[in-house]
Motif scaffolding. Structure first.
Motif, mmCIF file in Angstrom:
data_model
loop_
_atom_site.group_PDB
_atom_site.id
_atom_site.type_symbol
_atom_site.label_atom_id
_atom_site.label_comp_id
_atom_site.label_asym_id
_atom_site.label_seq_id
_atom_site.Cartn_x
_atom_site.Cartn_y
_atom_site.Cartn_z
ATOM 1 N N LYS A 126 0.821 -1.076 0.020
ATOM 2 C CA LYS A 126 0.127 0.009 0.149
ATOM 3 C C LYS A 126 0.876 1.147 -0.027
ATOM 4 C CE LYS A 126 -3.733 1.793 2.536
ATOM 5 N NZ LYS A 126 -4.646 1.779 3.828
ATOM 6 N N SER A 127 0.605 2.128 -0.844
ATOM 7 C CA SER A 127 1.464 3.459 -0.899
ATOM 8 C C SER A 127 0.431 4.409 -0.055
ATOM 9 C CB SER A 127 1.594 3.860 -2.313
ATOM 10 O OG SER A 127 0.405 3.983 -3.025
ATOM 11 N N GLY A 128 1.247 5.543 0.480
ATOM 12 C CA GLY A 128 0.519 6.324 1.279
ATOM 13 C C GLY A 128 -0.260 7.390 0.583
ATOM 14 N N LYS A 129 -1.338 7.548 1.586
ATOM 15 C CA LYS A 129 -2.321 8.667 1.169
ATOM 16 C C LYS A 129 -1.839 10.064 1.159
ATOM 17 C CE LYS A 129 -6.822 10.345 2.837
ATOM 18 N NZ LYS A 129 -6.551 11.606 3.075
ATOM 19 N N GLY A 130 -2.174 10.953 0.059
ATOM 20 C CA GLY A 130 -1.653 12.412 0.235
ATOM 21 C C GLY A 130 -2.235 13.152 1.454
ATOM 22 N N GLY A 131 -1.274 13.886 1.919
ATOM 23 C CA GLY A 131 -2.115 14.747 3.190
ATOM 24 C C GLY A 131 -3.136 15.779 2.739
ATOM 25 N N ALA A 132 -4.176 16.198 3.606
ATOM 26 C CA ALA A 132 -4.990 17.250 2.867
ATOM 27 C C ALA A 132 -4.226 18.668 2.988
ATOM 28 C CB ALA A 132 -6.152 17.182 4.141
ATOM 29 N N GLY A 133 -4.647 19.338 2.351
ATOM 30 C CA GLY A 133 -4.232 20.753 2.027
ATOM 31 C C GLY A 133 -4.983 21.382 3.103
ATOM 32 N N SER A 134 -4.243 22.667 3.557
ATOM 33 C CA SER A 134 -5.071 23.162 4.585
ATOM 34 C C SER A 134 -5.686 24.323 3.963
ATOM 35 C CB SER A 134 -3.574 23.961 5.406
ATOM 36 O OG SER A 134 -4.357 24.936 6.284
ATOM 37 N N MET A 135 -7.094 24.416 4.393
ATOM 38 C CA MET A 135 -7.996 25.498 4.064
ATOM 39 C C MET A 135 -8.283 26.458 5.210
ATOM 40 S SD MET A 135 -8.083 24.666 0.950
ATOM 41 C CE MET A 135 -9.775 25.480 0.011
ATOM 42 N N HIS A 136 -7.690 25.953 6.123
ATOM 43 C CA HIS A 136 -7.807 26.608 7.515
ATOM 44 C C HIS A 136 -8.198 28.187 7.369
ATOM 45 C CE1 HIS A 136 -8.546 25.801 11.593
ATOM 46 N NE2 HIS A 136 -7.702 26.402 12.062
ATOM 47 N N PHE A 137 -9.122 28.755 7.998
ATOM 48 C CA PHE A 137 -9.540 30.180 8.269
ATOM 49 C C PHE A 137 -9.949 30.687 7.252
ATOM 50 C CE2 PHE A 137 -7.926 29.965 12.316
ATOM 51 C CZ PHE A 137 -6.418 29.814 12.354
ATOM 52 N N MET A 138 -10.308 30.047 6.153
ATOM 53 C CA MET A 138 -10.841 30.817 4.883
ATOM 54 C C MET A 138 -12.310 31.193 5.066
ATOM 55 S SD MET A 138 -9.644 28.812 1.529
ATOM 56 C CE MET A 138 -10.345 29.615 0.576
ATOM 57 N N ARG A 139 -12.675 32.116 4.414
ATOM 58 C CA ARG A 139 -13.979 32.557 4.879
ATOM 59 C C ARG A 139 -14.870 32.047 3.828
ATOM 60 N NH1 ARG A 139 -11.856 38.665 6.216
ATOM 61 N NH2 ARG A 139 -10.822 37.973 7.766
ATOM 62 N N THR A 140 -14.499 32.255 2.519
ATOM 63 C CA THR A 140 -15.177 31.512 1.558
ATOM 64 C C THR A 140 -14.397 30.706 0.848
ATOM 65 O OG1 THR A 140 -14.557 33.318 -0.085
ATOM 66 C CG2 THR A 140 -16.547 33.496 0.889
ATOM 67 N N LYS A 141 -15.070 29.594 0.198
ATOM 68 C CA LYS A 141 -14.528 28.239 -0.310
ATOM 69 C C LYS A 141 -13.293 28.716 -1.339
ATOM 70 C CE LYS A 141 -15.141 23.572 -1.696
ATOM 71 N NZ LYS A 141 -15.891 22.818 -2.408
ATOM 72 N N PHE A 142 -13.435 29.534 -2.116
ATOM 73 C CA PHE A 142 -12.417 29.917 -2.971
ATOM 74 C C PHE A 142 -12.004 31.339 -3.239
ATOM 75 C CE2 PHE A 142 -11.940 25.679 -4.394
ATOM 76 C CZ PHE A 142 -13.401 25.458 -4.937
ATOM 77 N N ASN A 143 -12.008 32.097 -2.093
ATOM 78 C CA ASN A 143 -11.484 33.325 -1.829
ATOM 79 C C ASN A 143 -10.230 33.194 -0.880
ATOM 80 O OD1 ASN A 143 -11.007 36.119 -1.611
ATOM 81 N ND2 ASN A 143 -13.105 36.710 -0.837
#
Ligand code: GTP
Length: 371
Positions: A35-52
Motif C-alpha cells: 500500500k502506498s501512502g495517502k496524500g495529506g490534506a491541503g490546509s483550508m484553515h481560516f478561509m471565509r469563503t471556499k475559493f476566496n
C-alpha cells in the motif's frame, strides 16, 4: 522510470537482506500486501469563503503519500528476506498547515530485490515492474498526491476546484514478486546428468554435487571466463523429469528460470539408455510449460563422455537430431570443455545460429501436399 527524490533516500525503511547467507534458502516467489501512502490534506484553515483565498491566512498543501519503490540489488540472490513481510505500507503524507506550510511527504518504502525480479498484480496478473539492473529504482506504487491548501488558489491560474480536496488515496492490493534468474546459458537436463559438476568445472561456483537425483534444489549461477577477458553467466537449474510440467519431481516452479536464458544447453549423460528419447522428453517438458521456450537457441552436450570410446560416440551422434549442434564433454577429464565454451559463445553472439523447429502448420501443409 528512476526515482528522483534522492534526498529522502537515507530515511527510507529498506526491506533488504544480508546477501550471502540467503543463497542456501532460495525463495523466488513472494505474495505481499502493498500500500502506498495517502496524500495529506491541503490546509483550508481560516478561509471565509471556499475559493476566496485572499480572505484568510495562507494554508499549505498536503504532503505526498509515500511511494512503494523497488530497487535492484546485485548482492541479493533470492526473495527470502521478504518472506516475513506480509504487508508493505508506506506512510501517509502530512496535512498542510497555516502560514503556507506544506505537509511533510510520507516516507517511501524501498523494497530491495534481486536482478530479474518481476512485480505483478495478483488479481489482474499484469506485470507492473521489472528490475534488471543494480541500483535501478522503480516507483511501483506511487503515493497519493497531497491536497492543495488555500495558498495555491491565490494564483488566478490555479482555480481548479478538485485540487482543493483532501489528499488523493494511495494504491493498494495483493501483489506478487517473482524472480526469474538472469543468465546467458541455462543448463537443462535430468537429475544426475552432471549439470552441477559442469558448472563447478568451468566456473568458480561451488554447487552441491552428489550421485543421487535432485541434489540441486535451487538455481546456481556461475561466471564462465572466456577468451580475451570475455565472460558469460551460466545457470545450473534443478533437474527436470518427465511430467515436470504437471508438477512431478520438483515440478515446473523452476522452469520459469529458463525463460530468461537466451541459450539452453541440454545435458544428456553418456550412460543414458536412449539419448534421443531423453532429449525429446526434455523438449516436451519445456514445450508443455511454455511453447515459446522452443524459440531459444539449443546446444546439446553428452556429459560423462570419459565413459565413451570413439565407436560409441559415433553411434550416439547418429541418433541425435541434426539441427542441434552437439559436443562430447567430460567435467572429470576436461574433454570437450574448450569446444563447448566456443560453441556457447558463438550461440550467444550469433543470432543466425538459432535452431529452427518446423511449425506444426507447415508440417501439416507438407503432409497434405505429399498426399
Ligand atoms: N565419470 C563422470 N562422472 C561425472 C561427470 N560429471 C558428473 N559426474 C558424476 O555424476 C553424478 C551427478 O553429478 P551432478 O553434477 O550432481 O548432477 P546434476 O545434474 O547436477 O544432478 P541434480 O543436482 O540431481 O540435478 C555425480 O556423482 C558426479 O560425480 C563426468 O564428466 N564424468
Amino acid at each position: 522510470m528512476r526515482f528522483a527524490f534522492k534526498k529522502y533516500r537515507r530515511k527510507q525503511p529498506r526491506l533488504s537482506g544480508n546477501n550471502i547467507m540467503e543463497r542456501g534458502n532460495f525463495v523466488d516467489y513472494i505474495r505481499i500486501y502493498s500500500k502506498s501512502g495517502k496524500g495529506g490534506a491541503g490546509s483550508m484553515h481560516f478561509m471565509r469563503t471556499k475559493f476566496n483565498a485572499q480572505a484568510g491566512p495562507d494554508g499549505g498543501d498536503g504532503g505526498r503519500g509515500g511511494h512503494v519503490i523497488l530497487r535492484g540489488n546485485a548482492q541479493l540472490w533470492t526473495l527470502l528476506h521478504l518472506r516475513w513481510y506480509k504487508n508493505v505500507i508506506a506512510e501517509n503524507g502530512e496535512n498542510g498547515s497555516g502560514d503556507n506550510c506544506t505537509g511533510r511527504f510520507g516516507k517511501d518504502v524501498i523494497i530491495e530485490v534481486p536482478l530479474g525480479t518481476i512485480a505483478r498484480d495478483e488479481e489482474t496478473g499484469e506485470v507492473e515492474a521489472e528490475i534488471l539492473e543494480d541500483g535501478q529504482e522503480i516507483i511501483w506504487m506511487p503515493g497519493g498526491q497531497g491536497g492543495r491548501g488555500n495558498a495555491y488558489f491565490k494564483s488566478p491560474t490555479n482555480q481548479t476546484p478538485e485540487y482543493a480536496q483532501p489528499g488523493m488515496p494511495g494504491l493498494e492490493g495483493w501483489k506478487l514478486l517473482e524472480l526469474k534468474v538472469l543468465a546467458d546459458v541455462g543448463l537443462v537436463g535430468f537429475p544426475n546428468a552432471g549439470k552441477s559438476t559442469l558448472l563447478s568445472s568451468i566456473t568458480a561456483a561451488k554447487p552441491k554435487i552428489a550421485n543421487y537425483a535432485f541434489t540441486t534444489l535451487t538455481p546456481n549461477l556461475g561466471m564462465v571466463p572466456y577468451r580475451d577477458e570475455k565472460s558469460f553467466i551460466m545457470a545450473d537449474l534443478p533437474g527436470i523429469i518427465e511430467g515436470a510440467h504437471e508438477g512431478k519431481g520438483l515440478g515446473h516452479r523452476f522452469l520459469r528460470h529458463i525463460e530468461r536464458n537466451p541459450v539452453l544447453l541440454f545435458l544428456i549423460p553418456a550412460d543414458s539408455a536412449d539419448h534421443k528419447k531423453e532429449f525429446d522428453i526434455l523438449l516436451n517438458e519445456l514445450e508443455q510449460y511454455n511453447p515459446e521456450l522452443l524459440d531459444k537457441q539449443f546446444l546439446l552436450a553428452i556429459s560423462k563422455s570419459d565413459m565413451l570410446d570413439d565407436e560409441l560416440k559415433e553411434a550416439i551422434s547418429a541418433e541425435l537430431p541434426e539441427n542441434v549442434p552437439h559436443v562430447f564433454i567430460s567435467s572429470v577429464t576436461n574433454q570437450g570443455l574448450t569446444e563447448l565454451k566456443d560453441m556457447l559463445w558463438s550461440a550467444l553472439t550469433d543470432v543466425s545460429n538459432r535452431t529452427s523447429w518446423p511449425d506444426e502448420e507447415e508440417e501439416e501443409d507438407e503432409e497434405e501436399n505429399e498426399a
